[in-house]
Design a protein around this motif. Structure first.
Motif, PDB file in Angstrom:
ATOM      1  N   VAL A 213       0.842  -1.190   0.000  1.00 21.68           N
ATOM      2  CA  VAL A 213       0.000   0.000   0.000  1.00 21.68           C
ATOM      3  C   VAL A 213       0.881   1.245   0.000  1.00 21.68           C
ATOM      4  N   VAL A 214       0.415   2.297  -0.666  1.00 28.42           N
ATOM      5  CA  VAL A 214       1.163   3.550  -0.728  1.00 28.42           C
ATOM      6  C   VAL A 214       0.921   4.345   0.550  1.00 28.42           C
ATOM      7  N   GLN A 215       1.971   4.527   1.328  1.00 31.40           N
ATOM      8  CA  GLN A 215       1.888   5.302   2.561  1.00 31.40           C
ATOM      9  C   GLN A 215       2.358   6.734   2.338  1.00 31.40           C
ATOM     10  N   ASP A 216       3.312   6.904   1.417  1.00 33.06           N
ATOM     11  CA  ASP A 216       3.834   8.227   1.118  1.00 33.06           C
ATOM     12  C   ASP A 216       3.812   8.436  -0.404  1.00 33.06           C
ATOM     13  N   PRO A 217       2.926   9.289  -0.913  1.00 33.43           N
ATOM     14  CA  PRO A 217       2.815   9.511  -2.364  1.00 33.43           C
ATOM     15  C   PRO A 217       4.109   9.991  -3.002  1.00 33.43           C
ATOM     16  N   ASP A 218       4.918  10.769  -2.266  1.00 35.09           N
ATOM     17  CA  ASP A 218       6.174  11.276  -2.827  1.00 35.09           C
ATOM     18  C   ASP A 218       7.154  10.136  -3.096  1.00 35.09           C
ATOM     19  N   VAL A 219       7.245   9.197  -2.153  1.00 33.25           N
ATOM     20  CA  VAL A 219       8.119   8.034  -2.352  1.00 33.25           C
ATOM     21  C   VAL A 219       7.616   7.195  -3.515  1.00 33.25           C
ATOM     22  N   PHE A 220       6.294   7.046  -3.618  1.00 30.49           N
ATOM     23  CA  PHE A 220       5.694   6.272  -4.707  1.00 30.49           C
ATOM     24  C   PHE A 220       6.002   6.902  -6.061  1.00 30.49           C
ATOM     25  N   GLU A 221       5.865   8.225  -6.158  1.00 30.28           N
ATOM     26  CA  GLU A 221       6.143   8.920  -7.417  1.00 30.28           C
ATOM     27  C   GLU A 221       7.608   8.763  -7.808  1.00 30.28           C
ATOM     28  N   GLU A 222       8.485   8.829  -6.823  1.00 31.57           N
ATOM     29  CA  GLU A 222       9.919   8.659  -7.091  1.00 31.57           C
ATOM     30  C   GLU A 222      10.211   7.268  -7.645  1.00 31.57           C
ATOM     31  N   LEU A 223       9.555   6.261  -7.047  1.00 39.32           N
ATOM     32  CA  LEU A 223       9.778   4.884  -7.501  1.00 39.32           C
ATOM     33  C   LEU A 223       9.178   4.654  -8.886  1.00 39.32           C
ATOM     34  N   LYS A 224       8.008   5.241  -9.136  1.00 37.21           N
ATOM     35  CA  LYS A 224       7.347   5.056 -10.433  1.00 37.21           C
ATOM     36  C   LYS A 224       8.197   5.562 -11.593  1.00 37.21           C
ATOM     37  N   ASN A 225       9.006   6.564 -11.317  1.00 38.86           N
ATOM     38  CA  ASN A 225       9.825   7.165 -12.366  1.00 38.86           C
ATOM     39  C   ASN A 225      11.231   6.574 -12.438  1.00 38.86           C
ATOM     40  N   HIS A 226      11.467   5.493 -11.693  1.00 37.24           N
ATOM     41  CA  HIS A 226      12.788   4.876 -11.696  1.00 37.24           C
ATOM     42  C   HIS A 226      13.040   4.201 -13.039  1.00 37.24           C
ATOM     43  N   GLU A 227      14.296   4.169 -13.444  1.00 43.23           N
ATOM     44  CA  GLU A 227      14.659   3.592 -14.736  1.00 43.23           C
ATOM     45  C   GLU A 227      14.346   2.097 -14.816  1.00 43.23           C
ATOM     46  N   LEU A 228      14.352   1.397 -13.673  1.00 42.99           N
ATOM     47  CA  LEU A 228      14.011  -0.027 -13.693  1.00 42.99           C
ATOM     48  C   LEU A 228      12.541  -0.241 -14.050  1.00 42.99           C
ATOM     49  N   VAL A 229      11.680   0.682 -13.619  1.00 46.68           N
ATOM     50  CA  VAL A 229      10.265   0.607 -13.987  1.00 46.68           C
ATOM     51  C   VAL A 229      10.111   0.857 -15.479  1.00 46.68           C
ATOM     52  N   LYS A 230      10.823   1.862 -15.986  1.00 43.33           N
ATOM     53  CA  LYS A 230      10.741   2.207 -17.411  1.00 43.33           C
ATOM     54  C   LYS A 230      11.252   1.076 -18.294  1.00 43.33           C
ATOM     55  N   SER A 231      12.254   0.346 -17.791  1.00 44.28           N
ATOM     56  CA  SER A 231      12.814  -0.756 -18.586  1.00 44.28           C
ATOM     57  C   SER A 231      12.011  -2.044 -18.450  1.00 44.28           C
TER      58      SER A 231
END
Length: 240
Positions: A213-231
């Motif tokens: 579950v997302v507890q901190d939206p800022d941390v979630f946004e940072e992870l969503k934009n990670h290069e591993l997600v993009k790849s």
């Protein structure tokens, strides 16, 4: 039998022990008289939707005497046979209000690592065999009534549109289950670093699933934009 459950809420109130209390109380409530009181600075929609939910007490750690008065009042009205706490934080408060020499107090430890510091309790319920074996070895808890019980009382009901994720047999999968927030950010980053190192070593058939579950939206946004997600090497699953 009358059972009064307690749980403290310090964040979003959707962690695993909230679900455990929700399911277990409903199952026990089929045969016994059950009520739930939550308290803390946060609120839990999971607990407050429970048919046995009595009330939430807003408590930020300062107005202890107000909290004490409300709990004693509810205890007099309900007159429970057992006071059952579902986290250490609630137990540390309740044991100051409800004397254990005159009442039955029970504490649940709902999994997790073996503790470094843990309060003495007369009646302890554990979900993890690792916890059970650890507590049975501790001289501090020699006289404690320790019980290991399963924490699943009903099967999961999946949405009709649920589509399972099929594991690619050619891929090696890493999985991390945790709340997505600052508390677990370092351990998530450690997992990401591991995947990155393996990719640098040309081990490309790997995938990392982050579930929680997302507890901190800022941390979630940072992870969503990670290069591993993009790849495509990292998949984040956050739906309730």
């Amino acid at each position: 039998m009358k059972i009064l459950f307690f749980i403290s809420v310090h964040g979003h109130g959707r962690g695993g022990h909230f679900h455990s209390l929700n399911h277990i109380s409903m199952k026990i409530g089929e045969e016994h008289d059950v009520k739930i009181i939550s308290f803390g600075p946060g609120k839990s929609d999971i607990i407050e939707s429970n048919p046995h939910f009595l009330r939430h007490i807003n408590f930020k750690g300062l107005d202890f005497f107000k909290l004490r008065k409300i709990i004693k009042q509810e205890a007099r009205i309900f007159n429970p046979d057992i006071f059952h706490c579902f986290d250490v934080e609630s137990y540390n408060i309740i044991r100051l209000i409800i004397p254990s020499n005159k009442n039955i107090l029970v504490l649940n430890k709902c999994g997790g690592p073996n503790p470094i510091h843990f309060p003495y309790v007369k009646n302890l319920i554990l979900f993890s065999i690792e916890n059970y074996e650890w507590f049975k070895k501790q001289s501090k808890f020699k006289s404690t009534n320790v019980r290991l019980i399963p924490n699943r009382v009903k099967s999961l009901q999946l949405n009709t549109d649920f589509v399972p994720i099929e594991k690619n047999p050619e891929e090696f999968v890493f999985m991390r289950i945790c709340r997505i927030g600052h508390m677990y950010k370092k351990s998530i980053q450690d997992s990401i670093n591991l995947i990155s190192k393996l990719l640098e070593a040309n081990l490309i058939n790997i995938k990392f699933y982050l579930i929680g579950v997302v507890q901190d939206p800022d941390v979630f946004e940072e992870l969503k934009n990670h290069e591993l997600v993009k790849s495509g090497h990292m998949i984040i699953l956050t739906e309730s």
